[in-house]
Design a protein around this motif. Structure first.
Motif, mmCIF file in Angstrom:
data_model
loop_
_atom_site.group_PDB
_atom_site.id
_atom_site.type_symbol
_atom_site.label_atom_id
_atom_site.label_comp_id
_atom_site.label_asym_id
_atom_site.label_seq_id
_atom_site.Cartn_x
_atom_site.Cartn_y
_atom_site.Cartn_z
ATOM 1 N N ALA A 148 -11.631 -25.697 -4.080
ATOM 2 C CA ALA A 148 -11.102 -25.074 -5.289
ATOM 3 C C ALA A 148 -11.294 -23.563 -5.235
ATOM 4 O O ALA A 148 -12.389 -23.081 -4.939
ATOM 5 N N GLU A 149 -10.232 -22.833 -5.473
ATOM 6 C CA GLU A 149 -10.286 -21.377 -5.609
ATOM 7 C C GLU A 149 -8.931 -20.861 -6.060
ATOM 8 O O GLU A 149 -7.943 -21.574 -6.035
ATOM 9 N N ARG A 150 -8.907 -19.613 -6.466
ATOM 10 C CA ARG A 150 -7.678 -18.944 -6.882
ATOM 11 C C ARG A 150 -7.408 -17.844 -5.866
ATOM 12 O O ARG A 150 -8.269 -17.002 -5.626
ATOM 13 N N VAL A 151 -6.215 -17.856 -5.270
ATOM 14 C CA VAL A 151 -5.882 -16.857 -4.257
ATOM 15 C C VAL A 151 -4.508 -16.253 -4.525
ATOM 16 O O VAL A 151 -3.604 -16.923 -5.020
ATOM 17 N N GLN A 152 -4.377 -14.992 -4.184
ATOM 18 C CA GLN A 152 -3.083 -14.335 -4.298
ATOM 19 C C GLN A 152 -2.290 -14.598 -3.025
ATOM 20 O O GLN A 152 -2.840 -14.577 -1.924
ATOM 21 N N VAL A 153 -1.007 -14.859 -3.195
ATOM 22 C CA VAL A 153 -0.081 -15.048 -2.080
ATOM 23 C C VAL A 153 0.841 -13.839 -2.069
ATOM 24 O O VAL A 153 1.425 -13.499 -3.101
ATOM 25 N N GLN A 154 0.945 -13.180 -0.916
ATOM 26 C CA GLN A 154 1.746 -11.967 -0.831
ATOM 27 C C GLN A 154 2.623 -11.997 0.414
ATOM 28 O O GLN A 154 2.344 -12.709 1.359
#
Length: 176
Positions: A148-154
């Motif tokens: 579980a984690e929150r990541v930015q996709v770029q």
């Protein structure tokens, strides 16, 4: 509406739902746009607009509901995460189709490029493997996210193509 959420759950005590709306308190800020640089290679190659919507904060002008908020409930009984699933993060027509994609831990995320040029998918994760890969037009790359984690996709090539991936470790989650 796109601004509402519904969480359904079952427990030893029975089943239940939690419903609600996440709202902006006060006057919503004006919607913003992101300028596509005039000399950008994609702008020359494709018929792109001069701007695209900035979806970092989307507020409904009528009911002040906020879009793309992720809400989770932590189970007190030690319930395990929902079964993994396959979700898609899609780039098309100069934008990311869903600014926030949510999936349970262990899920596979397919990063799809439906944009007629190669895009570099960059995910700088902390708990899951990071990657930075070129994805050709009409193809995809699939990665598993076990924690579980929150990541930015770029996209390193087109900085306006970005969004968020939220991997949750609870079976009780919803996105507005």
């Amino acid at each position: 509406s796109a601004m509402s959420l519904l969480l359904a759950f079952a427990s030893a005590a029975g089943e239940g739902t939690v419903e609600g709306t996440i709202k902006c308190d006060g006057e919503p800020p004006a919607a913003k746009v992101i300028e596509i640089p005039k000399g950008h290679v994609d702008k020359k190659t494709l018929e792109l607009p001069d701007t695209v919507p900035d979806e970092s904060l989307v507020v409904n002008e009528v009911n002040r509901g906020i879009a793309c908020v992720v809400v989770t409930l932590s189970p007190v009984d030690g319930s395990k995460v929902s079964a993994p699933k396959r979700v898609s993060f899609v780039m098309k027509d100069g934008v990311v189709r869903e600014h926030v994609v949510v999936a349970p831990a262990g899920s596979e995320v397919e990063f799809v490029n439906l944009y007629p040029v190669c895009h570099n998918i960059k995910v700088m994760a902390t708990l899951n493997p990071s990657f930075n890969e070129c994805v050709d037009w009409g193809t995809s790359v699939t990665k598993e996210f076990s924690k579980a984690e929150r990541v930015q996709v770029q996209c390193s090539i087109c900085p306006w193509l970005s969004g968020w991936l939220v991997i949750t470790d609870t079976p009780y989650y919803a996105k507005t």
